[in-house]
Design an enzyme around this catalytic site. Structure first.
Site, PDB file in Angstrom:
ATOM      1  N   GLY A 222       0.809  -1.338  -0.128  1.00 15.95           N
ATOM      2  CA  GLY A 222      -0.036   0.208  -0.148  1.00 15.95           C
ATOM      3  C   GLY A 222       0.923   0.604  -0.484  1.00 15.95           C
ATOM      4  O   GLY A 222       1.709   1.579  -0.423  1.00 15.95           O
ATOM      5  N   ASN A 223      -0.032   2.518   0.453  1.00 16.15           N
ATOM      6  CA  ASN A 223       0.948   3.779   0.396  1.00 16.15           C
ATOM      7  C   ASN A 223       0.452   4.612   1.589  1.00 16.15           C
ATOM      8  O   ASN A 223      -0.267   3.997   2.045  1.00 16.15           O
ATOM      9  CB  ASN A 223       0.802   4.183  -0.908  1.00 16.15           C
ATOM     10  CG  ASN A 223      -0.830   4.726  -1.078  1.00 16.15           C
ATOM     11  OD1 ASN A 223      -1.481   5.295  -1.189  1.00 16.15           O
ATOM     12  ND2 ASN A 223      -0.745   4.295  -2.221  1.00 16.15           N
ATOM     13  N   ARG A 224       0.844   5.909   0.921  1.00 13.80           N
ATOM     14  CA  ARG A 224       0.544   6.287   2.511  1.00 13.80           C
ATOM     15  C   ARG A 224      -0.639   7.735   2.364  1.00 13.80           C
ATOM     16  O   ARG A 224      -0.874   8.823   2.800  1.00 13.80           O
ATOM     17  CB  ARG A 224       1.565   7.225   3.040  1.00 13.80           C
ATOM     18  CG  ARG A 224       2.422   6.697   3.629  1.00 13.80           C
ATOM     19  CD  ARG A 224       3.928   6.771   3.558  1.00 13.80           C
ATOM     20  NE  ARG A 224       3.808   8.407   4.927  1.00 13.80           N
ATOM     21  CZ  ARG A 224       4.587   9.362   4.986  1.00 13.80           C
ATOM     22  NH1 ARG A 224       6.016   9.221   4.875  1.00 13.80           N
ATOM     23  NH2 ARG A 224       4.203  10.409   6.156  1.00 13.80           N
TER      24      ARG A 224
ATOM     25  N   ALA B 254      -4.382   7.568  -4.718  1.00 11.07           N
ATOM     26  CA  ALA B 254      -3.017   7.470  -5.022  1.00 11.07           C
ATOM     27  C   ALA B 254      -2.995   5.408  -5.191  1.00 11.07           C
ATOM     28  O   ALA B 254      -2.490   4.772  -4.791  1.00 11.07           O
ATOM     29  CB  ALA B 254      -1.629   7.297  -4.049  1.00 11.07           C
TER      30      ALA B 254
END
Length: 430
Positions: free
Chosen positions: A229-231, A296
């Site tokens: 995943g991402n932030r 994102a």
């Protein structure tokens, strides 16, 4: 941030010799529906953020929440008719001196009376005399919201510049579920703050438009408990959704793993993976005037997902994970537009590298993706993610460059919509 009240009794305490500070004056109208109890929380948020609030309930509203409650929470007397303190002409004065009138809940009956200009109680008189922004937050059963009479009344009010917030979907009175639920007070407060910040007569320049906003960060599963995943928090996407709703748009949010209250007035579609985000965005874009890809999405996903949790190897070795590339959603909806004349906006979170600066890389991405606008964030050191603030440069395929200084994500959202509206208007006024 907000416009100041013109009433003489709203002056806050100030040091001797200094100019008095006037706090924004808000009228909170309350219709006679079960959702009236939620207006107590909206009232608390308004007063605690420095607004002077006058509550004007209908007579029916007092059957749900009594006048002593409104008076105690607002610190002001409460009346429903035009005869109380008649020497002060409240049916004219309250509306004249308001910086914002918000009605929550607005029942089907109240919408009908407002649309037809009736003035049979203090609240409807206030709506007729107000020359400030007016926000109506409907709440009713689905059948009532979908009735042709209600839809016509809403259309009439919107044509006059009234911001009628789309109701939320969910549990209604009793066991019923559907569209007609009052948005949560926190979300309504954000709408009120946005409208106040924009001034006396905000233009509903997205009225009649359908916009799609993606938000959050996708997660690509490795096994039943792990993912790539991402932030991304979804805050900027949700700020864009709130801003579009405050400008009158029909808003669809495709939210990937966002843990925030739903934006008032928006329809939220929840997804998890990039493939799900792709399918929902492409479907929604088919009837959208504008699509803003603030989410994102992961560029890659594991080629295989384990059915069982991946265990540590006894010899200390790590598993090998093979990645495959996900579909490029922004490029697809930019180069294959289901709706001619639509505007597509992308985001670029860049850090710069040996091949070029942040803006060099962003300009190359703008050309590669084929979108109309690209919002460029310098995320060096983890900036932007999860923060309530943002700063950016908005690049246009037409060569436009708009620098947005450090400020709230809502402020950036309005700059983006300004650029979108400018390009939408060109379709009809070349």
């Amino acid at each position: 941030m907000s416009r100041l009240s013109t009433s003489t009794d709203d002056e806050a305490a100030t040091p001797l010799g200094s100019r008095p500070v006037r706090r924004p004056s808000v009228v909170l109208g309350v219709g006679g529906g079960i959702a009236a109890y939620k207006a107590c929380e909206l009232l608390r948020r308004l007063t605690e953020s420095g607004h002077d609030v006058t509550v004007v309930p209908t007579e029916a509203a007092l059957a749900f929440v009594g006048a002593p409650t409104w008076a105690a929470l607002s610190g002001r007397p409460v009346a429903t008719d035009v005869w109380t303190d008649v020497h002060e002409v409240p049916h004219v004065r309250i509306g004249q001196h308001a910086d914002l009138v918000v009605v929550a809940p607005a029942t089907a009956d109240l919408l009908a009376r407002a649309a037809h200009g009736l003035a049979d109680d203090l609240l409807t008189n206030t709506l007729l005399t107000a020359r400030c922004p007016v926000v109506l937050a409907p709440a009713m059963h689905t059948e009532m919201w979908e009735h042709a009479a209600t839809r016509a009344n809403v259309a009439t009010l919107r044509s006059r510049g009234v911001l009628v917030v789309e109701p939320a979907e969910g549990r209604l009175t009793g066991a019923d579920t559907g569209k007609g639920r009052l948005p949560e007070p926190a979300a309504l407060f954000e709408v009120c703050a946005d409208v106040l910040a924009r001034g006396v007569a905000p233009t509903l320049d997205l009225a009649g438009r359908h916009v799609v906003v993606s938000a959050g960060g996708t997660r690509e599963p490795l096994d039943p408990v792990r993912y790539l995943g991402n932030r991304s928090s979804g805050r900027q996407g949700y700020a864009l959704a709130r801003a579009a709703a405050a400008r009158g748009a029909e808003v669809t949010v495709v939210a990937a793993n966002v843990d925030l209250p739903d934006p008032a007035g928006a329809t939220v579609v929840r997804v998890g993976t990039t493939a799900e985000l792709h399918d929902r965005v492409v479907a929604a874009a088919a009837r959208a005037d504008a699509v803003v890809m603030a989410a994102a999405p992961a560029d890659f996903r594991p080629s295989e997902v384990s059915d069982d949790k991946i265990k540590k190897a006894g010899d200390g070795s790590a598993p090998t994970i093979t990645l495959v590339q996900n579909d490029d959603i922004l490029r697809e909806i930019s180069t294959h537009r289901a709706r001619p004349g639509s505007v597509v906006v992308g985001f670029a979170a860049e850090t710069g590298d040996a091949t070029g600066s942040v803006l060099d890389l962003a300009r190359a991405k703008l050309a590669r993706k084929g979108c109309d606008l690209l919002v460029v964030n310098d995320v060096s050191g983890g900036a932007v993610f999860g923060s309530p603030d943002n700063e950016a440069v908005v690049l246009g395929a037409d060569g436009a460059v708009v620098e947005v200084p450090h400020g709230t994500k809502t402020a950036l959202a309005h700059v983006i919509w300004d650029e979108v509206v400018r390009r939408l208007d060109r379709q009809f006024d070349p």
